[in-house]
Scaffold this motif. Structure first.
Motif, PDB file in Angstrom:
ATOM      1  N   TYR A   1       0.837  -1.197   0.000  1.00 42.97           N
ATOM      2  CA  TYR A   1       0.000   0.000   0.000  1.00 42.97           C
ATOM      3  C   TYR A   1       0.873   1.247   0.000  1.00 42.97           C
ATOM      4  O   TYR A   1       1.987   1.243   0.523  1.00 42.97           O
ATOM      5  CB  TYR A   1      -0.878   0.051   1.261  1.00 42.97           C
TER       6      TYR A   1
ATOM      7  N   TYR B   1       0.232   5.398   1.167  1.00 41.84           N
ATOM      8  CA  TYR B   1      -0.619   6.416   1.762  1.00 41.84           C
ATOM      9  C   TYR B   1       0.141   7.733   1.729  1.00 41.84           C
ATOM     10  O   TYR B   1       1.372   7.760   1.621  1.00 41.84           O
ATOM     11  CB  TYR B   1      -0.918   6.090   3.237  1.00 41.84           C
TER      12      TYR B   1
ATOM     13  N   GLN C   1       0.222  11.781   3.707  1.00 44.72           N
ATOM     14  CA  GLN C   1      -0.279  12.641   4.779  1.00 44.72           C
ATOM     15  C   GLN C   1       0.247  14.044   4.535  1.00 44.72           C
ATOM     16  O   GLN C   1       1.454  14.300   4.729  1.00 44.72           O
ATOM     17  CB  GLN C   1       0.149  12.121   6.151  1.00 44.72           C
TER      18      GLN C   1
ATOM     19  N   LYS D   1      -5.077  14.345   7.682  1.00 44.59           N
ATOM     20  CA  LYS D   1      -5.134  12.928   8.027  1.00 44.59           C
ATOM     21  C   LYS D   1      -4.368  12.088   7.013  1.00 44.59           C
ATOM     22  O   LYS D   1      -4.000  12.541   5.939  1.00 44.59           O
ATOM     23  CB  LYS D   1      -6.587  12.464   8.094  1.00 44.59           C
ATOM     24  N   VAL D   2      -4.146  10.845   7.397  1.00 42.27           N
ATOM     25  CA  VAL D   2      -3.517   9.881   6.501  1.00 42.27           C
ATOM     26  C   VAL D   2      -4.536   9.482   5.436  1.00 42.27           C
ATOM     27  O   VAL D   2      -5.665   9.114   5.755  1.00 42.27           O
ATOM     28  CB  VAL D   2      -3.068   8.641   7.306  1.00 42.27           C
TER      29      VAL D   2
ATOM     30  N   PHE E   1      -5.423   7.134   1.968  1.00 42.33           N
ATOM     31  CA  PHE E   1      -5.091   5.983   1.149  1.00 42.33           C
ATOM     32  C   PHE E   1      -4.844   6.420  -0.302  1.00 42.33           C
ATOM     33  O   PHE E   1      -5.591   7.235  -0.857  1.00 42.33           O
ATOM     34  CB  PHE E   1      -6.252   4.987   1.212  1.00 42.33           C
TER      35      PHE E   1
ATOM     36  N   SER F   1      -3.571   0.222  -3.335  1.00 40.62           N
ATOM     37  CA  SER F   1      -3.168  -1.081  -2.819  1.00 40.62           C
ATOM     38  C   SER F   1      -2.775  -1.964  -3.999  1.00 40.62           C
ATOM     39  O   SER F   1      -3.249  -1.784  -5.122  1.00 40.62           O
ATOM     40  CB  SER F   1      -4.290  -1.730  -2.006  1.00 40.62           C
TER      41      SER F   1
ATOM     42  N   LYS G   1      -7.613   1.776  -5.797  1.00 37.77           N
ATOM     43  CA  LYS G   1      -6.953   3.078  -5.756  1.00 37.77           C
ATOM     44  C   LYS G   1      -7.967   4.158  -5.420  1.00 37.77           C
ATOM     45  O   LYS G   1      -9.164   3.999  -5.642  1.00 37.77           O
ATOM     46  CB  LYS G   1      -6.255   3.390  -7.081  1.00 37.77           C
TER      47      LYS G   1
ATOM     48  N   PHE H   1       3.714   7.264   3.020  1.00 41.26           N
ATOM     49  CA  PHE H   1       3.946   6.048   3.792  1.00 41.26           C
ATOM     50  C   PHE H   1       3.682   4.824   2.931  1.00 41.26           C
ATOM     51  O   PHE H   1       2.664   4.744   2.249  1.00 41.26           O
ATOM     52  CB  PHE H   1       3.008   5.975   5.009  1.00 41.26           C
TER      53      PHE H   1
ATOM     54  N   GLN I   1      -1.669  -3.917   8.947  1.00 37.97           N
ATOM     55  CA  GLN I   1      -0.705  -3.324   8.038  1.00 37.97           C
ATOM     56  C   GLN I   1       0.486  -2.837   8.847  1.00 37.97           C
ATOM     57  O   GLN I   1       0.328  -2.289   9.936  1.00 37.97           O
ATOM     58  CB  GLN I   1      -1.326  -2.148   7.293  1.00 37.97           C
TER      59      GLN I   1
ATOM     60  N   PHE J   1       3.654  -0.298   8.729  1.00 35.81           N
ATOM     61  CA  PHE J   1       4.009   0.926   8.023  1.00 35.81           C
ATOM     62  C   PHE J   1       5.505   1.189   8.053  1.00 35.81           C
ATOM     63  O   PHE J   1       6.201   0.876   9.023  1.00 35.81           O
ATOM     64  CB  PHE J   1       3.287   2.119   8.659  1.00 35.81           C
ATOM     65  N   GLY J   2       5.977   1.792   6.977  1.00 33.80           N
ATOM     66  CA  GLY J   2       7.340   2.298   6.956  1.00 33.80           C
ATOM     67  C   GLY J   2       7.407   3.647   7.656  1.00 33.80           C
ATOM     68  O   GLY J   2       6.387   4.210   8.048  1.00 33.80           O
ATOM     69  N   PRO J   3       8.624   4.177   7.796  1.00 36.94           N
ATOM     70  CA  PRO J   3       8.806   5.443   8.503  1.00 36.94           C
ATOM     71  C   PRO J   3       8.380   6.657   7.692  1.00 36.94           C
ATOM     72  O   PRO J   3       8.256   7.749   8.239  1.00 36.94           O
ATOM     73  CB  PRO J   3      10.321   5.473   8.777  1.00 36.94           C
TER      74      PRO J   3
END
Lengths: 116, 108
Positions: A33, A35, A37, A42-43, A45, A48, A57, A91, A105, A107-109
């Motif tokens: 995925y 995302y 921000q 907000k985060v 989407f 995917s 999408k 993200f 899920q 998440f990466g940094p």
């Protein structure tokens, strides 16, 4: 514990340039995925990806965006011609199964993209 | 349309007091429900999921299908609970719709 990694941590680009954001998902995960921000918001989407194709999408993910899994480990997000409003934290996330079966899920940094 | 509402942007609670972070969703079907947390300078991470009926770091969340709510609760707040909390339903498509998030600030 395995983690999702993302590179670079910060990318600065000129408006109209192409950028590629890179992610290495957790190795046995099947769903991927992206995302974003925007600062203070907000985060959201974006997309995917499963079985080498986009499974879902959002409206944000227009023709300027594309994703690819070029090899067995990387998952990339390309923005073809960046706009000022693309400035955001991006993200990457991965999951073993689809969320409807309760799969979390990871998440990466994040990559902070700044478009000048 | 699928919608997630977290009505409080900021919630300040004294240490030791109970915490309730509200989440209401408007979805067709029966989504799976998650809470994610983002501590300062850390990545988004799963806090808990409805399917597991688990309690993580003292937090629980009860699904109320009648009210379409999935409020997050903890009986006694701790300073390390200060973070951004996101309610995140997941429907049959492969995407999570995040709420706008609630910033929880624990006062000493």
């Amino acid at each position: 514990e395995p983690e999702v990694t993302q590179t670079p941590s910060h990318q600065v680009t000129q408006m109209g340039q192409e950028v590629i954001l890179r992610c290495v998902p957790i190795s046995n995960h099947l769903y991927f995925y992206w995302y974003r921000q925007i600062l203070g918001q907000k985060v959201e989407f974006l997309v995917s990806f499963y079985n080498n194709e986009i499974s879902e999408k959002s409206e944000i993910f227009d023709d300027q965006f594309s994703v690819e899994r070029p090899d067995g480990s990387n998952f990339t997000l390309k923005i073809r011609s960046t706009k000022l409003e693309d400035s955001a934290m991006y993200f990457c996330a991965s999951s073993e199964l689809t969320g409807i079966r309760g799969s979390a899920q990871y998440f990466g940094p994040g990559t902070r993209l700044t478009v000048l | 349309a699928q919608r997630v509402t977290q009505p409080e942007k900021l919630l300040s609670v004294f240490k030791g007091a109970p915490v309730e972070l509200k989440c209401n969703y408007s979805y067709s079907g029966s989504p799976e429900l998650f809470w994610y947390v983002q501590y300062s300078r850390q990545r988004l991470q799963l806090l808990l999921r409805h399917i597991s009926r688990e309690s993580i770091k003292g937090f629980t969340a009860d699904l109320n299908k009648g009210e379409t709510s999935f409020h997050l609760k903890k009986p006694f707040a701790q300073e390390e609970d200060s973070a951004m909390y996101y309610c995140a339903p997941w429907n049959r498509d492969d995407k999570i719709i995040f709420g706008k998030g609630t910033r929880l600030h624990i006062l000493p």
